[in-house]
Write an enzyme that holds these catalytic residues in place. Structure first.
Site, PDB file in Angstrom:
ATOM      1  CG  ASP A 153      -0.096  -1.994  -1.300  1.00  0.00           C
ATOM      2  OD1 ASP A 153      -0.845  -1.015  -1.133  1.00  0.00           O
ATOM      3  OD2 ASP A 153       0.731  -2.367  -0.449  1.00  0.00           O
ATOM      4  CG  HIS A 189      -0.912  -0.036   2.585  1.00  0.00           C
ATOM      5  ND1 HIS A 189       0.022  -0.792   1.906  1.00  0.00           N
ATOM      6  CD2 HIS A 189      -0.287   0.348   3.721  1.00  0.00           C
ATOM      7  CE1 HIS A 189       1.129  -0.871   2.608  1.00  0.00           C
ATOM      8  NE2 HIS A 189       0.970  -0.182   3.716  1.00  0.00           N
ATOM      9  N   GLY A 227      -8.359 -13.559 -19.426  1.00  0.00           N
ATOM     10  CA  GLY A 227      -9.690 -14.088 -19.150  1.00  0.00           C
ATOM     11  C   GLY A 227      -9.673 -15.522 -18.673  1.00  0.00           C
ATOM     12  N   GLY A 234       6.541   1.986   9.120  1.00  0.00           N
ATOM     13  CA  GLY A 234       7.300   3.178   8.739  1.00  0.00           C
ATOM     14  C   GLY A 234       8.075   3.002   7.453  1.00  0.00           C
ATOM     15  CG  ASN A 235      11.021   0.186   7.220  1.00  0.00           C
ATOM     16  OD1 ASN A 235      10.590   0.130   8.360  1.00  0.00           O
ATOM     17  ND2 ASN A 235      12.305   0.234   6.943  1.00  0.00           N
ATOM     18  CB  SER A 236       4.694   0.498   4.553  1.00  0.00           C
ATOM     19  OG  SER A 236       3.896  -0.251   3.691  1.00  0.00           O
TER      20      SER A 236
END
Length: 519
Positions: A160, A130, A314, A256-258
């Site tokens: 992510d 992201h 599946g 900001g840490n992401s």
């Protein structure tokens, strides 16, 4: 006749009167206020180091880990084009008049960023999907404040996780080492490290280091699946491939840490901070991170193939609840209850059935459906696994050869590495200083070049340069026109420092030295 005694008496009288007069004046002026002696201030420890030795040792450990980790944590900045129409980042035509946007005119580019960490000396960087998704341009600022262009290697919205590479083939970068997120224990100390970059008005926020413990493992928040369901590049069914097996911590994790690293006290990366894993994107008393074992497996595919080759059984499954455990005769309230088996899938071919409960994978207990997804995702298509299922209140083993998940992801488009002029790289826009601009910016003379705009977070903004300042000189060369400015800046190599002599609004002058971003 002169009388010495009388003369001496008069002198004493005059002196006394003068003294009393002076005393009155001094008193009125406050000169006779009482004085106080400077107190003695002690700097001696009030608690002996031995009494708090464990806490001091822990503090020293935090300092040592921070010193080792922060050199490899980078700031990532992205530019996304924002077109008109009804796109997710556009403004519908009927509302444009409220934002003073002419019909048919696109919105200005959107700028955002996050953190990442360098994993190889040649500039591979691990971060969140992201942080870089939809980017038209990507730049990376390293700990020595050099800025480089970067390219997207690959991204995986289902976890992510994304990988980018710094475009600096001659540089050797510091790196971080990987730990084992499977070995993390609840209650273990960790540090969350980020490089937020810059706040409002160019405020320097180079690094943040927050401490906390592992509060829980295997948290499923259903946020990635919701993001996938809204993503037009995926089918609705693809939301089921989202893997949410987060590490929960009480360390502060904000945007900001992401993308920055979560590290253990040995300085090893055990997770990738993910601020998306909250209701607001900001700290709410807990933070979340993607386990590094999962991220590493995703990273390997992104680097090798440009996309993730996800192993696939599946099945559709949910977590076991107490009622399920009682009904199916399970020894513990844990496992994954199979809701459905996809026709023609590896699971169906192996004989897996609806209402089977998976309690172990290759002999190791399965606690939740997210835990099973995480562990399977660390394998490769074609690998063979053995699952233990409860059927008819009795365990049995089933061997499955994993297939490849049919995820309908659109091909990753490389962000463009734009050819930009040097002043644009510095994050400034300029114009000839005419009488209108001189009045607007309070410049004493209508001549030369004036800065008309500053890009938030750009090199000029970081060094405290402001809109309305006139550029007088560049590296000692007088600047009288845009052509002069372009010629002077073109002589500066990427990564070098350029010296600007500026005239602030109202007059005067000041020197600001700015590093030109790396190419």
């Amino acid at each position: 006749m002169y009388d010495p005694l009388r003369a001496k008496a008069r002198l004493l009288t005059y002196v006394s009167l003068a003294f009393l007069l002076g005393l009155g004046i001094a008193s009125g002026l406050g000169w006779t206020a009482p004085g106080y002696a400077m107190p003695t201030i002690s700097e001696a420890p009030q608690v002996s180091p031995e009494a708090v030795r464990p806490a001091l040792d822990l503090s020293e450990a935090f300092i040592n880990v921070s010193n080792v980790v922060t050199p490899a944590v980078v700031r990532i900045e992205v530019v996304r084009a924002r077109g008109g129409g009804n796109g997710a980042q556009g403004v519908p035509e009927q509302f444009r008049r409220f934002f003073d946007i002419p019909e048919g005119q696109d919105l200005p580019p959107q700028r955002s960023g996050g953190s990442g960490f360098i994993i190889s000396e040649d500039g591979y960087v691990l971060t969140n999907d992201h942080v870089v998704s939809g980017a038209d341009e990507i730049s990376v600022t390293t700990p020595d404040r050099r800025t480089y262009s970067a390219e997207l290697i690959g991204a995986d919205p289902t976890t992510d996780v994304a990988v980018i590479r710094i475009l600096a083939p001659d540089e050797v970068f510091p790196t971080l080492s990987f730990g084992d997120s499977q070995e993390l224990m609840v209650g273990e100390w960790i540090l969350a490290v980020g490089n937020p970059g810059f706040g409002g008005s160019g405020t320097q926020l180079d690094y943040t280091v927050t401490a906390g413990i592992v509060s829980a493992k295997g948290r499923s928040l259903q946020l990635l699946s919701q993001e996938l369901a809204r993503n037009p590049d995926f089918r609705p069914a693809d939301a089921g491939f989202a893997i949410e097996d987060f590490i929960q911590t009480d360390a502060v994790i904000n945007p900001g840490n992401s993308g920055g690293p979560m590290v253990n006290l040995r300085g090893q990366v055990v997770g990738i901070n993910s601020a998306i894993a909250s209701q607001t994107g900001f700290y709410q008393g807990y933070g979340f991170a993607i386990p590094i074992n999962l991220a590493r497996r995703v990273m390997e595919d992104l680097i090798e193939y440009g996309a993730v080759r996800r192993p696939w059984m599946g099945i559709q499954m949910v977590n076991i609840q107490p009622e399920d455990a009682e009904y199916y005769g399970l020894p513990e309230v844990q496992g994954a209850l199979i809701q459905d088996v996809t026709s023609g899938s590896p699971a169906e071919d192996a004989g897996v059935e609806r209402a089977d409960v998976i309690v172990a994978l290759d002999g190791q207990p399965v606690t939740t459906s997210g835990n099973l997804q995480n562990r399977v995702a660390q394998l490769r298509p074609g690998d063979q696994i053995t699952i233990t299922v409860y059927r008819d209140k009795a365990p049995r083993d089933i061997t499955i050869r994993l297939g490849q998940a049919p995820i309908n992801q659109a091909p990753v488009e490389q962000p463009r590495v734009a050819e930009t002029r040097t002043e644009e790289k510095l994050g400034i826009e300029v114009a000839p200083l005419d009488s209108e601009l001189a009045d607007r910016f309070n410049q004493p003379e209508a001549e030369g070049i004036v800065i008309t705009d500053i890009r938030a977070g750009g090199p000029a903004n970081r060094r405290g340069i402001f809109t309305g300042e006139r550029i007088l000189e560049v590296d000692g060369q007088p600047i009288e026109s845009e052509a002069d400015l372009q010629a002077a800046l073109d002589a500066v190599e990427p990564g070098q420092v350029v010296s600007l002599l500026l005239m602030p609004p109202g007059g005067g002058s000041r020197i600001v030295n700015v590093r030109v971003p790396g190419s």
